[in-house]
Design a protein around this motif. Structure first.
Motif, PDB file in Angstrom:
ATOM      1  N   TYR A   1       0.837  -1.206   0.000  1.00 16.43           N
ATOM      2  CA  TYR A   1       0.000   0.000   0.000  1.00 16.43           C
ATOM      3  C   TYR A   1       0.875   1.261   0.000  1.00 16.43           C
ATOM      4  O   TYR A   1       0.622   2.199  -0.762  1.00 16.43           O
ATOM      5  N   ILE A   2       1.884   1.277   0.854  1.00 12.46           N
ATOM      6  CA  ILE A   2       2.751   2.456   0.960  1.00 12.46           C
ATOM      7  C   ILE A   2       3.438   2.731  -0.382  1.00 12.46           C
ATOM      8  O   ILE A   2       3.527   3.880  -0.811  1.00 12.46           O
TER       9      ILE A   2
ATOM     10  N   SER B   1       1.249   8.067   2.217  1.00 16.73           N
ATOM     11  CA  SER B   1       0.540   7.132   3.103  1.00 16.73           C
ATOM     12  C   SER B   1       0.770   7.549   4.548  1.00 16.73           C
ATOM     13  O   SER B   1       1.884   7.862   4.943  1.00 16.73           O
ATOM     14  N   ASN B   2      -0.316   7.560   5.310  1.00 11.22           N
ATOM     15  CA  ASN B   2      -0.205   7.886   6.728  1.00 11.22           C
ATOM     16  C   ASN B   2      -1.035   6.888   7.543  1.00 11.22           C
ATOM     17  O   ASN B   2      -1.684   6.004   6.989  1.00 11.22           O
ATOM     18  N   VAL B   3      -1.004   7.029   8.852  1.00 18.18           N
ATOM     19  CA  VAL B   3      -1.702   6.098   9.743  1.00 18.18           C
ATOM     20  C   VAL B   3      -3.192   6.045   9.427  1.00 18.18           C
ATOM     21  O   VAL B   3      -3.788   4.965   9.369  1.00 18.18           O
ATOM     22  N   THR B   4      -3.792   7.192   9.192  1.00 18.32           N
ATOM     23  CA  THR B   4      -5.238   7.244   8.926  1.00 18.32           C
ATOM     24  C   THR B   4      -5.598   6.476   7.666  1.00 18.32           C
ATOM     25  O   THR B   4      -6.515   5.647   7.671  1.00 18.32           O
TER      26      THR B   4
ATOM     27  N   ILE C   1      -2.263   0.229  13.602  1.00 17.69           N
ATOM     28  CA  ILE C   1      -1.428   0.644  12.472  1.00 17.69           C
ATOM     29  C   ILE C   1      -0.150   1.308  12.983  1.00 17.69           C
ATOM     30  O   ILE C   1       0.932   1.093  12.424  1.00 17.69           O
ATOM     31  N   SER C   2      -0.261   2.092  14.039  1.00 17.93           N
ATOM     32  CA  SER C   2       0.939   2.717  14.615  1.00 17.93           C
ATOM     33  C   SER C   2       1.934   1.648  15.061  1.00 17.93           C
ATOM     34  O   SER C   2       3.138   1.764  14.809  1.00 17.93           O
TER      35      SER C   2
ATOM     36  N   TYR D   1       4.036  10.825   7.436  1.00 19.07           N
ATOM     37  CA  TYR D   1       3.841   9.967   6.271  1.00 19.07           C
ATOM     38  C   TYR D   1       4.911   8.879   6.239  1.00 19.07           C
ATOM     39  O   TYR D   1       5.922   8.984   6.938  1.00 19.07           O
ATOM     40  N   PHE D   2       4.697   7.887   5.382  1.00 16.78           N
ATOM     41  CA  PHE D   2       5.642   6.776   5.287  1.00 16.78           C
ATOM     42  C   PHE D   2       6.045   6.534   3.849  1.00 16.78           C
ATOM     43  O   PHE D   2       5.253   6.727   2.923  1.00 16.78           O
TER      44      PHE D   2
END
Length: 157
Positions: free
Chosen positions: A43-44, A50-53, A66-67, A92-93
């Motif tokens: 996904y990332i 991409s973030n936690v939400t 997710i964290s 973000y990741f």
């Protein structure tokens, strides 16, 4: 068994067979990584910023879960976090090179499985594809509405 039950059972049976057929090769090639970790990496790579939400919505997991998952991926050296200069609040990741290597292995396996199953898809007409896709879209919309009723936002909207 009515047709609705047959469709649901057919989807389950199909999914379970795919998982079973792919499992050994996936586990051998991606030793040390869980399915959730690999799909998070996927996904990332495929979704910028991409973030936690976004990850929580996609995987129907809590932000806390997710964290924990992203912290684990950071510790394994598969992803790094970053912030934008115009938004210091959001984290973000993105993938590291090691994360990209895992992503590529996963993608290659999917291509291999697709090649294995190509014989079936070559026999499907455009009309049949359109019919199945239309059904999936309707069913997904319905499930999104049901999920929304539970107070959860769906990513497919």
């Amino acid at each position: 068994m009515n047709k609705e039950d047959q469709v649901i059972m057919g989807f389950r049976d199909l999914y379970n067979k795919m998982v079973w057929l792919n499992k050994d090769k996936m586990e051998d090639s991606l030793k040390g990584y869980t399915s959730t970790e690999v799909h998070c990496i996927e996904y990332i790579e495929n979704n910028s910023d991409s973030n936690v939400t976004k990850l929580a919505e996609t995987f129907y997991m809590t932000r806390g879960a997710i964290s924990k998952l992203t912290q684990k991926l950071i510790k394994k050296g598969l992803i790094v976090s970053y912030q934008k200069s115009d938004n210091k609040k959001e984290i973000y990741f993105k993938l590291t090179q090691q994360g990209k290597d895992i992503y590529n292995i996963h993608e290659d396996l999917h291509k291999e499985f697709q090649e294995r199953d190509k014989v079936v898809f070559e026999q499907v007409t455009e009309e049949q594809f359109d019919s199945v896709l239309s059904f999936l879209k309707k069913y997904n919309r319905h499930l999104d509405i049901e999920i929304k009723k539970m107070g959860i936002e769906s990513v497919s909207e």
